[in-house]
Motif scaffolding. Sequence first.
Motif, PDB file in Angstrom:
ATOM      1  N   SER A 183       0.847  -1.200   0.000  1.00  0.00           N
ATOM      2  CA  SER A 183       0.000   0.000   0.000  1.00  0.00           C
ATOM      3  C   SER A 183       0.878   1.244   0.000  1.00  0.00           C
ATOM      4  O   SER A 183       1.491   1.584   1.008  1.00  0.00           O
ATOM      5  N   ARG A 184       0.910   1.912  -1.125  1.00  0.00           N
ATOM      6  CA  ARG A 184       1.722   3.130  -1.248  1.00  0.00           C
ATOM      7  C   ARG A 184       1.240   4.194  -0.257  1.00  0.00           C
ATOM      8  O   ARG A 184       2.034   4.911   0.338  1.00  0.00           O
ATOM      9  N   ARG A 185      -0.071   4.282  -0.034  1.00  0.00           N
ATOM     10  CA  ARG A 185      -0.642   5.280   0.872  1.00  0.00           C
ATOM     11  C   ARG A 185      -0.168   5.041   2.314  1.00  0.00           C
ATOM     12  O   ARG A 185       0.254   5.971   2.995  1.00  0.00           O
ATOM     13  N   VAL A 186      -0.204   3.797   2.776  1.00  0.00           N
ATOM     14  CA  VAL A 186       0.224   3.494   4.144  1.00  0.00           C
ATOM     15  C   VAL A 186       1.738   3.690   4.271  1.00  0.00           C
ATOM     16  O   VAL A 186       2.225   4.189   5.284  1.00  0.00           O
ATOM     17  N   TYR A 187       2.492   3.319   3.235  1.00  0.00           N
ATOM     18  CA  TYR A 187       3.944   3.518   3.257  1.00  0.00           C
ATOM     19  C   TYR A 187       4.285   5.005   3.400  1.00  0.00           C
ATOM     20  O   TYR A 187       5.112   5.385   4.234  1.00  0.00           O
ATOM     21  N   LEU A 188       3.639   5.839   2.607  1.00  0.00           N
ATOM     22  CA  LEU A 188       3.903   7.274   2.685  1.00  0.00           C
ATOM     23  C   LEU A 188       3.486   7.843   4.033  1.00  0.00           C
ATOM     24  O   LEU A 188       4.156   8.718   4.578  1.00  0.00           O
TER      25      LEU A 188
ATOM     26  N   PRO B 205       5.374  12.065  11.917  1.00  0.00           N
ATOM     27  CA  PRO B 205       6.279  12.944  12.666  1.00  0.00           C
ATOM     28  C   PRO B 205       7.167  12.226  13.687  1.00  0.00           C
ATOM     29  O   PRO B 205       8.306  12.628  13.891  1.00  0.00           O
ATOM     30  N   GLN B 206       6.668  11.159  14.313  1.00  0.00           N
ATOM     31  CA  GLN B 206       7.478  10.462  15.317  1.00  0.00           C
ATOM     32  C   GLN B 206       8.178   9.226  14.756  1.00  0.00           C
ATOM     33  O   GLN B 206       9.318   8.947  15.115  1.00  0.00           O
ATOM     34  N   LEU B 207       7.525   8.460  13.910  1.00  0.00           N
ATOM     35  CA  LEU B 207       8.088   7.198  13.421  1.00  0.00           C
ATOM     36  C   LEU B 207       8.909   7.369  12.149  1.00  0.00           C
ATOM     37  O   LEU B 207       9.875   6.638  11.925  1.00  0.00           O
ATOM     38  N   GLY B 208       8.533   8.310  11.313  1.00  0.00           N
ATOM     39  CA  GLY B 208       9.199   8.508  10.027  1.00  0.00           C
ATOM     40  C   GLY B 208      10.688   8.773  10.112  1.00  0.00           C
ATOM     41  O   GLY B 208      11.466   8.179   9.352  1.00  0.00           O
ATOM     42  N   PRO B 209      11.149   9.647  11.034  1.00  0.00           N
ATOM     43  CA  PRO B 209      12.587   9.923  11.090  1.00  0.00           C
ATOM     44  C   PRO B 209      13.444   8.689  11.371  1.00  0.00           C
ATOM     45  O   PRO B 209      14.563   8.586  10.872  1.00  0.00           O
ATOM     46  N   TRP B 210      12.933   7.742  12.141  1.00  0.00           N
ATOM     47  CA  TRP B 210      13.704   6.519  12.430  1.00  0.00           C
ATOM     48  C   TRP B 210      13.976   5.757  11.139  1.00  0.00           C
ATOM     49  O   TRP B 210      15.084   5.274  10.913  1.00  0.00           O
TER      50      TRP B 210
END
Length: 133
Positions: free
Chosen positions: A55-60, A66-71
């Motif tokens: 799922s491209r939408r869930v991946y993006l 804000p909290q999980l993406g930087p990891w």
Amino acid sequence: MPIDEPRLSRSPVVRYALLTIGWLSLVLGVIGIFLPVLPTTPFLLLSAACFVRSSRRVYLWLVTHPQLGPWIRDYLDGNGIPLRGKIWAIGLMWAGIGFSCWLVPLLWARLFMLSSAVLVSIYILRQKTRRLD
């Protein structure tokens, strides 16, 4: 679509299986933020890998969170782990392992926990240390 961009799986069964595995590993990764014994980054990376194929939408959503993406972004970009993060991760892990060893009287369980802590510490210390701008 660029050549190096991963494609969604054509099979709906595979997509749903990957979506399920992705959500389960995301839950484990979030739990790992609060439990020093459970790793966070590997589960978040597994989630991202599953979502990019299902799922491209869930991946993006995940990589821009804000909290999980930087990891995920820092790891994939090769930026490393901040020194403060390394200190906190290793310190909390050893505090949790120490407390668990105090609670659990079984020698084999203590040896397993201690050897896991040593290996995870080595892994964290070998990661590139990110410089703050």
